[in-house]
Design a protein around this motif. Structure first.
Motif, PDB file in Angstrom:
ATOM      1  N   ALA A 138       3.182  63.927  31.278  1.00 29.53           N
ATOM      2  CA  ALA A 138       1.938  63.976  31.231  1.00 29.53           C
ATOM      3  C   ALA A 138       0.483  64.527  31.815  1.00 29.53           C
ATOM      4  N   PHE A 139       1.622  63.697  32.628  1.00 30.20           N
ATOM      5  CA  PHE A 139       0.530  64.892  33.998  1.00 30.20           C
ATOM      6  C   PHE A 139       0.387  66.097  34.331  1.00 30.20           C
ATOM      7  N   PHE A 140       1.673  66.684  33.586  1.00 32.20           N
ATOM      8  CA  PHE A 140       1.586  68.322  33.330  1.00 32.20           C
ATOM      9  C   PHE A 140       0.182  68.680  32.394  1.00 32.20           C
ATOM     10  N   ALA A 141      -0.046  67.773  31.796  1.00 34.83           N
ATOM     11  CA  ALA A 141      -0.622  67.858  30.630  1.00 34.83           C
ATOM     12  C   ALA A 141      -2.471  68.069  31.461  1.00 34.83           C
ATOM     13  N   LEU A 142      -2.555  66.590  32.299  1.00 35.23           N
ATOM     14  CA  LEU A 142      -3.773  67.253  33.565  1.00 35.23           C
ATOM     15  C   LEU A 142      -3.515  67.668  34.478  1.00 35.23           C
ATOM     16  N   ALA A 143      -2.733  69.031  34.805  1.00 32.91           N
ATOM     17  CA  ALA A 143      -2.628  69.874  35.645  1.00 32.91           C
ATOM     18  C   ALA A 143      -2.527  69.298  36.407  1.00 32.91           C
ATOM     19  N   ASP A 144      -1.433  68.256  36.583  1.00 28.41           N
ATOM     20  CA  ASP A 144      -1.329  67.694  38.511  1.00 28.41           C
ATOM     21  C   ASP A 144       0.569  67.784  38.874  1.00 28.41           C
ATOM     22  N   THR A 145       0.625  68.843  39.084  1.00 29.21           N
ATOM     23  CA  THR A 145       1.697  69.390  39.342  1.00 29.21           C
ATOM     24  C   THR A 145       2.191  68.219  41.101  1.00 29.21           C
ATOM     25  N   ARG A 146       1.388  68.372  41.633  1.00 29.81           N
ATOM     26  CA  ARG A 146       1.667  67.343  42.965  1.00 29.81           C
ATOM     27  C   ARG A 146       2.188  66.744  42.871  1.00 29.81           C
ATOM     28  N   THR A 147       1.373  65.314  41.704  1.00 29.54           N
ATOM     29  CA  THR A 147       1.555  64.457  42.353  1.00 29.54           C
ATOM     30  C   THR A 147       3.612  63.866  41.414  1.00 29.54           C
ATOM     31  N   PRO A 148       3.989  64.165  40.485  1.00 26.27           N
ATOM     32  CA  PRO A 148       4.660  64.702  40.195  1.00 26.27           C
ATOM     33  C   PRO A 148       5.938  64.704  41.175  1.00 26.27           C
ATOM     34  N   PHE A 149       5.623  66.052  41.972  1.00 24.82           N
ATOM     35  CA  PHE A 149       6.610  66.352  43.756  1.00 24.82           C
ATOM     36  C   PHE A 149       7.045  65.086  43.799  1.00 24.82           C
ATOM     37  N   PHE A 150       5.565  64.516  44.522  1.00 23.18           N
ATOM     38  CA  PHE A 150       5.705  63.523  45.774  1.00 23.18           C
ATOM     39  C   PHE A 150       6.464  61.590  44.725  1.00 23.18           C
ATOM     40  N   ILE A 151       6.318  61.754  43.481  1.00 15.73           N
ATOM     41  CA  ILE A 151       7.203  60.863  42.558  1.00 15.73           C
ATOM     42  C   ILE A 151       8.113  60.925  43.040  1.00 15.73           C
ATOM     43  N   GLN A 152       8.923  62.432  42.550  1.00 19.04           N
ATOM     44  CA  GLN A 152      10.323  62.828  42.770  1.00 19.04           C
ATOM     45  C   GLN A 152      10.807  62.810  43.985  1.00 19.04           C
ATOM     46  N   LEU A 153       9.751  63.108  44.813  1.00 20.13           N
ATOM     47  CA  LEU A 153      10.858  63.014  46.026  1.00 20.13           C
ATOM     48  C   LEU A 153      11.255  61.817  46.633  1.00 20.13           C
ATOM     49  N   VAL A 154      10.731  60.668  46.271  1.00 21.79           N
ATOM     50  CA  VAL A 154      11.059  58.553  45.818  1.00 21.79           C
ATOM     51  C   VAL A 154      12.181  58.713  46.131  1.00 21.79           C
ATOM     52  N   GLN A 155      12.012  59.689  43.748  1.00 22.85           N
ATOM     53  CA  GLN A 155      13.516  59.450  43.348  1.00 22.85           C
ATOM     54  C   GLN A 155      14.438  59.788  43.851  1.00 22.85           C
ATOM     55  N   GLY A 156      14.756  60.884  44.890  1.00 25.28           N
ATOM     56  CA  GLY A 156      15.451  61.634  45.730  1.00 25.28           C
ATOM     57  C   GLY A 156      15.751  61.081  46.528  1.00 25.28           C
ATOM     58  N   SER A 157      15.120  60.784  47.364  1.00 24.47           N
ATOM     59  CA  SER A 157      15.569  59.270  48.351  1.00 24.47           C
ATOM     60  C   SER A 157      16.324  58.164  48.206  1.00 24.47           C
ATOM     61  N   ALA A 188      27.524  57.918  39.518  1.00 20.44           N
ATOM     62  CA  ALA A 188      26.955  57.913  37.699  1.00 20.44           C
ATOM     63  C   ALA A 188      25.640  56.324  37.726  1.00 20.44           C
ATOM     64  N   ALA A 189      26.031  55.535  38.420  1.00 23.21           N
ATOM     65  CA  ALA A 189      25.432  54.495  38.969  1.00 23.21           C
ATOM     66  C   ALA A 189      23.917  54.153  39.085  1.00 23.21           C
ATOM     67  N   CYS A 190      23.973  55.482  40.544  1.00 24.77           N
ATOM     68  CA  CYS A 190      23.242  55.584  41.188  1.00 24.77           C
ATOM     69  C   CYS A 190      22.145  56.512  40.750  1.00 24.77           C
ATOM     70  N   THR A 191      22.559  57.361  40.392  1.00 24.46           N
ATOM     71  CA  THR A 191      21.515  58.301  39.322  1.00 24.46           C
ATOM     72  C   THR A 191      20.684  57.545  38.046  1.00 24.46           C
ATOM     73  N   SER A 192      21.581  56.349  37.287  1.00 29.26           N
ATOM     74  CA  SER A 192      20.181  55.826  36.937  1.00 29.26           C
ATOM     75  C   SER A 192      19.617  55.092  37.827  1.00 29.26           C
ATOM     76  N   VAL A 193      19.954  53.991  37.841  1.00 27.51           N
ATOM     77  CA  VAL A 193      19.070  53.630  39.260  1.00 27.51           C
ATOM     78  C   VAL A 193      17.966  54.229  40.091  1.00 27.51           C
ATOM     79  N   ALA A 194      18.249  55.195  40.400  1.00 26.92           N
ATOM     80  CA  ALA A 194      17.138  56.390  40.701  1.00 26.92           C
ATOM     81  C   ALA A 194      15.779  56.469  39.289  1.00 26.92           C
ATOM     82  N   SER A 195      16.742  57.132  38.379  1.00 29.11           N
ATOM     83  CA  SER A 195      15.767  56.894  37.411  1.00 29.11           C
ATOM     84  C   SER A 195      14.795  56.064  37.071  1.00 29.11           C
ATOM     85  N   VAL A 196      15.575  54.856  36.656  1.00 31.74           N
ATOM     86  CA  VAL A 196      14.387  53.928  36.630  1.00 31.74           C
ATOM     87  C   VAL A 196      13.952  53.716  37.454  1.00 31.74           C
ATOM     88  N   VAL A 197      13.569  53.861  39.213  1.00 35.25           N
ATOM     89  CA  VAL A 197      12.820  53.464  39.918  1.00 35.25           C
ATOM     90  C   VAL A 197      11.312  54.478  39.096  1.00 35.25           C
TER      91      VAL A 197
END
Length: 317
Positions: free
Chosen positions: A159-178, A204-213
């Motif tokens: 949905a963000f990509f459809a809005l031509a916004d890749t910057r916001t998903p990057f920072f949210i991905q950074l939160v997920q990675g952290s 594996a549980a860490c991956t699930s928790v990060a996906s939820v966040v």
């Protein structure tokens, strides 16, 4: 209602393709670094422990319902959302986003339920060693906890990509990675020294928790930007899907017990019997899940059959 997409939201320009590619590349880098951290922590289980191999096999099994179902449904919806964003049609954009979320969640919940109920014969199909079967099935179940948010995250990112916004998903991905790295740190310094046999499941549980966040943050940010994403209806439908899945899983686990999945019987005797058990257990879960949704008169149940029929090569009536 029509709106003008803010393609320069927070400094992101529609014409700066190079900058957009840079944010996307950054997301890939974060993902790869997280995977590297996962492998390093998994190796703490011991030199003779097959944790990394178990994680890789379990991840492939986890990705089956997402790759087969979510990707096939999300692609046409992404095209429609992009067209609506370009035309400034907020109503159509939100409607397509809501419809894609509900359809994909209906399918992946059912697919995840089938995979989860058949986790033991699925593991036996790859290895007949009892310890490895327990390891793969346990890790797979830990991954499956995050299947719903993982698929929702996939749609919300598009949905963000459809809005031509890749910057916001990057920072949210950074939160997920952290979050993922922080959780992996707990595994490395707390769980690994005390219970090395649980490292694979914990990773594996860490991956699930990060996906939820990540899914929650994406949903909150997108809701504020679009002034609503039909979240209440999506959550109500998700609750119905999960309730139907619980019923289906109970029936599937009963079928697995009859096949000797918990007593070293037919379901785990050899690869052929494991395959037969996967078909029987998984098929039972899918049938019960579909019947439960139809009995509950869930509106998306009929619509959800259309992409599934296309996947199976059948024309919907």
């Amino acid at each position: 209602m029509r709106f003008r997409p803010d393609f320069r939201w927070r400094g992101v320009g529609l014409g700066t393709a190079g900058r957009a590619a840079g944010w996307t590349f950054g997301m890939i880098v974060i993902t790869q670094l997280t995977i590297l951290a996962q492998n390093n922590v998994a190796s703490l289980a011991g030199r003779d422990d097959p944790s990394i191999a178990v994680l890789n096999v379990s991840w492939l099994l986890f990705m089956l319902p997402h790759s087969i179902l979510a990707l096939s449904v999300a692609t046409p919806f992404f095209t429609r959302m992009s067209a609506a964003a370009s035309a400034g049609d907020l109503g159509s954009f939100r409607a397509d986003l809501s419809s894609s979320l509900r359809t994909i969640l209906l399918l992946v919940v059912g697919g995840g339920a089938a995979v989860g109920a058949a986790a033991i014969p699925l593991a036996a199909f790859f290895s007949l060693d009892p310890n490895t079967v327990v390891g793969i099935s346990s890790v797979l179940l830990a991954y499956l906890i995050g299947l719903v948010p993982f698929s929702a995250m996939f749609v919300l990112q598009r949905a963000f990509f459809a809005l031509a916004d890749t910057r916001t998903p990057f920072f949210i991905q950074l939160v997920q990675g952290s979050v993922a790295v922080g959780a992996l740190g707990v595994v490395a310094f707390v769980i690994a020294p005390a219970r090395p046999d649980l490292v694979g499941v914990a990773v594996a549980a860490c991956t699930s928790v990060a996906s939820v966040v990540q899914a929650i943050v994406l949903g909150v940010v997108l809701r504020r930007r679009l002034r609503g994403i039909d979240g209440r209806r999506v959550l109500v439908r998700l609750a119905l899907f999960l309730a139907a899945a619980i019923v289906a899983i109970l029936v599937g686990v009963g079928m697995l017990a009859l096949l000797g999945g918990f007593s070293s019987g037919f379901a785990v005797a050899d690869r052929f019997s494991a395959f037969v058990s996967i078909v029987l257990v998984g098929g039972t879960v899918l049938v019960v899940y579909a019947l439960a949704l139809i009995a509950a008169r869930v509106p998306e149940a009929r619509a959800g059959l259309s992409p599934l029929r296309r996947i199976l090569g059948r024309r919907p009536r």
